[in-house]
Design an enzyme around this catalytic site. Structure first.
Site, short mmCIF file in Angstrom:
data_model
loop_
_atom_site.label_atom_id
_atom_site.label_comp_id
_atom_site.label_asym_id
_atom_site.label_seq_id
_atom_site.Cartn_x
_atom_site.Cartn_y
_atom_site.Cartn_z
N GLU A 105 9.79 41.83 -19.19
CA GLU A 105 8.41 42.23 -18.98
C GLU A 105 7.65 42.23 -20.30
O GLU A 105 8.17 42.64 -21.33
CB GLU A 105 8.39 43.63 -18.35
CG GLU A 105 9.18 43.64 -17.06
CD GLU A 105 9.24 45.00 -16.38
OE1 GLU A 105 8.61 45.95 -16.87
OE2 GLU A 105 9.94 45.10 -15.36
N CYS A 118 2.25 43.28 -25.76
CA CYS A 118 3.48 44.02 -26.08
C CYS A 118 4.67 43.18 -25.61
O CYS A 118 4.79 42.85 -24.42
CB CYS A 118 3.42 45.37 -25.36
SG CYS A 118 4.88 46.37 -25.64
N CYS A 125 18.29 47.36 -23.18
CA CYS A 125 18.25 47.81 -24.57
C CYS A 125 19.63 48.26 -25.02
O CYS A 125 20.42 48.80 -24.24
CB CYS A 125 17.26 48.95 -24.73
SG CYS A 125 16.99 49.43 -26.45
N CYS A 129 17.94 55.96 -25.72
CA CYS A 129 16.95 57.03 -25.88
C CYS A 129 16.70 57.67 -24.51
O CYS A 129 16.48 56.96 -23.53
CB CYS A 129 15.67 56.47 -26.50
SG CYS A 129 16.00 55.64 -28.08
N CYS A 132 13.45 57.03 -22.14
CA CYS A 132 12.98 55.65 -21.97
C CYS A 132 13.62 55.00 -20.74
O CYS A 132 14.84 55.02 -20.58
CB CYS A 132 13.33 54.85 -23.22
SG CYS A 132 12.79 53.14 -23.13
N CYS A 348 4.25 52.55 -22.44
CA CYS A 348 5.42 52.70 -23.32
C CYS A 348 6.57 53.37 -22.60
O CYS A 348 6.40 54.41 -21.97
CB CYS A 348 5.09 53.62 -24.49
SG CYS A 348 4.05 52.90 -25.70
N1 SAH Z 1 13.16 50.07 -29.49
C1 SAH Z 1 11.89 50.07 -30.13
C2 SAH Z 1 10.77 49.45 -29.30
C3 SAH Z 1 10.71 49.80 -27.84
S1 SAH Z 1 10.18 51.43 -27.40
C4 SAH Z 1 11.52 51.47 -30.56
O1 SAH Z 1 12.23 52.41 -30.22
O2 SAH Z 1 10.54 51.62 -31.29
C5 SAH Z 1 8.49 51.46 -27.87
C6 SAH Z 1 7.91 52.87 -28.06
O3 SAH Z 1 7.84 53.54 -26.80
C7 SAH Z 1 8.77 53.75 -28.95
O4 SAH Z 1 7.95 54.43 -29.86
C8 SAH Z 1 9.38 54.75 -27.98
O5 SAH Z 1 9.69 55.95 -28.63
C9 SAH Z 1 8.28 54.88 -26.95
N2 SAH Z 1 8.72 55.35 -25.64
C10 SAH Z 1 9.87 55.08 -25.02
N3 SAH Z 1 9.89 55.69 -23.81
C11 SAH Z 1 8.71 56.34 -23.67
C12 SAH Z 1 8.13 57.11 -22.62
N4 SAH Z 1 8.75 57.30 -21.47
N5 SAH Z 1 6.90 57.62 -22.83
C13 SAH Z 1 6.23 57.38 -23.97
N6 SAH Z 1 6.72 56.64 -24.97
C14 SAH Z 1 7.96 56.12 -24.83
#
Ligand code: SAH
Length: 369
Positions: A105, A118, A125, A129, A132, A348
């Site tokens: 996506e 984006c 991944c 985290c 996410c 995000c």
């Molecule tokens: N792996 C990379 C890029 C992908 S995540 C990274 O961690 O930066 C992109 C951004 O989205 C990151 O800042 C992450 O902390 C944020 N993110 C992930 N899940 C989220 C959620 N459910 N709500 C808001 N931000 C989120």
């Protein structure tokens, strides 16, 4: 190493080179093996990346004979199916089917005259985290450089008349620094202003969950660096981002940020996902000020975007504003990320498959083949 057939006349060969997957130097070898002049390499790449052709036949400044010669040994592989899903706020999510049937996506976000794309760098991944959605998929595989480039090409193919991408962020599915070589190759093609897409590196931001030992590599790419900090103590970060924090604990990550060779007039971006009742207190804000002391940076606060099956909650607006105020009072530049595209799970942390299938508010607007 690319195996380039040296004999190019005669019947079609048993295999086909994917032109999109060639580096510039590999393409030079191919051109040389065909006995063509060197300048043809740039010409070929302009067809691929500037004119975005899908067939060799469209390369009309190559003679018919040259095109047939190339067709015998090569082809252009691009996404065959891209579904576009529109949000009520103008955000568009592009779901591309890959050759092996997996999907990725990419999201286009219009905001105040800008149009940001984006990009994803992995299917799923590497990391876990806890907040996410993509993480719940696990890692299916790394994207190839040509697939990352194709995310941009496919979106450009489908922009409205007069629209132009103004910036790219590598913040979609995946951890870009866990797929560095492909990301670096893709960025080289995206930024090249002679035969590539010509998007300047200063308009590209790579976001990492914090692979401290690889930050230096990003500097060489010339793009901006964003770090997803998301916590102000090691204990908190261990809970929220277990794998990356075990490998690169908070103090080591911040030390790497301090040593990062920032170009003049550039600054780092720190992203901070605000999780209600977890990391959104005034004490967190105060600790964050201390942690970032002396680093040339700005901060993007991202109020948590919910998805079903996840217990975290989005803090209320007053809490978010209070957090921002504490940081601002300490002289930091802080922005609150608008959560666009939430209705299409395009914001995000909302990219990827839901763990169990459930009805979604998705409105498929177009399907291209
Ligand atoms: N792996 C990379 C890029 C992908 S995540 C990274 O961690 O930066 C992109 C951004 O989205 C990151 O800042 C992450 O902390 C944020 N993110 C992930 N899940 C989220 C959620 N459910 N709500 C808001 N931000 C989120």
């Amino acid at each position: 190493m690319l195996a380039i057939p040296l004999s190019h006349a005669g019947p079609p060969l048993g295999h086909s080179i994917n032109l999109s997957s060639l580096s510039f130097s590999a393409a030079e070898q191919l051109i040389q093996s065909l006995g063509w002049p060197r300048y043809r390499t740039s010409q070929l790449f302009r067809w691929l990346y500037r004119k975005r052709v899908r067939t060799i036949d469209e390369m009309t400044d190559f003679s018919q004979t040259s095109r047939s010669q190339l067709q015998q040994i090569a082809k252009i592989v691009r996404f065959e199916e891209v579904q576009v899903i529109r949000s009520f706020d103008g955000t568009r999510k592009f779901v591309a089917r890959l050759e092996d049937g997996l999907s990725i996506e990419s999201v286009v976000i219009p905001d105040a005259g800008r149009l940001t794309l984006c990009l994803s760098t992995q299917v799923g991944c590497t990391l876990d985290c806890r907040f996410c959605l993509t993480a719940t998929m696990g890692l299916k595989r790394n994207l190839h450089a040509h697939e990352i480039v194709d995310e941009v090409l496919s979106v450009q193919d489908r922009l409205e008349p007069g629209e132009r991408l103004t910036s790219l962020v590598l913040m979609g599915m995946g951890e870009p620094l866990a797929n560095f070589d492909a990301v670096a190759d893709a960025i080289a093609k995206i930024t090249n202003s002679d035969w590539g897409l010509g998007i300047p590196a200063r308009r590209i931001t790579l976001s990492t969950a914090g692979l401290a030992s690889r930050l230096q590599d990003v500097a060489a790419l010339g793009v901006n660096l964003a770090i997803s900090l998301n916590a102000t103590t090691n204990a908190q970060r261990d809970l929220l981002m277990p794998t990356v924090n075990r490998l690169h604990p908070l103090d080591r990550l911040l030390a790497a940020c301090r040593q990062y060779p920032l170009a003049p007039h550039r600054r780092l971006t720190f992203e901070y996902v605000l999780l209600g009742g977890v990391n959104d207190t005034e004490q967190d804000a105060t600790r964050l000020v201390k942690l970032l002391n002396g680093i040339r940076c700005k901060i993007n606060l991202i109020p948590f975007n919910e998805f079903s099956g996840n217990a975290f909650r989005r803090p209320d607006e007053a809490k978010v504003l209070r957090f921002q105020t504490v940081l601002r009072q300490a002289g930091l530049d802080v922005f609150i990320r608008k959560s666009k595209g939430r209705d299409v799970l395009g914001a995000c942390g909302q990219l990827g498959e839901l763990p169990q299938h459930e009805p979604l508010l998705l409105i498929p607007a177009e399907a291209h083949c």
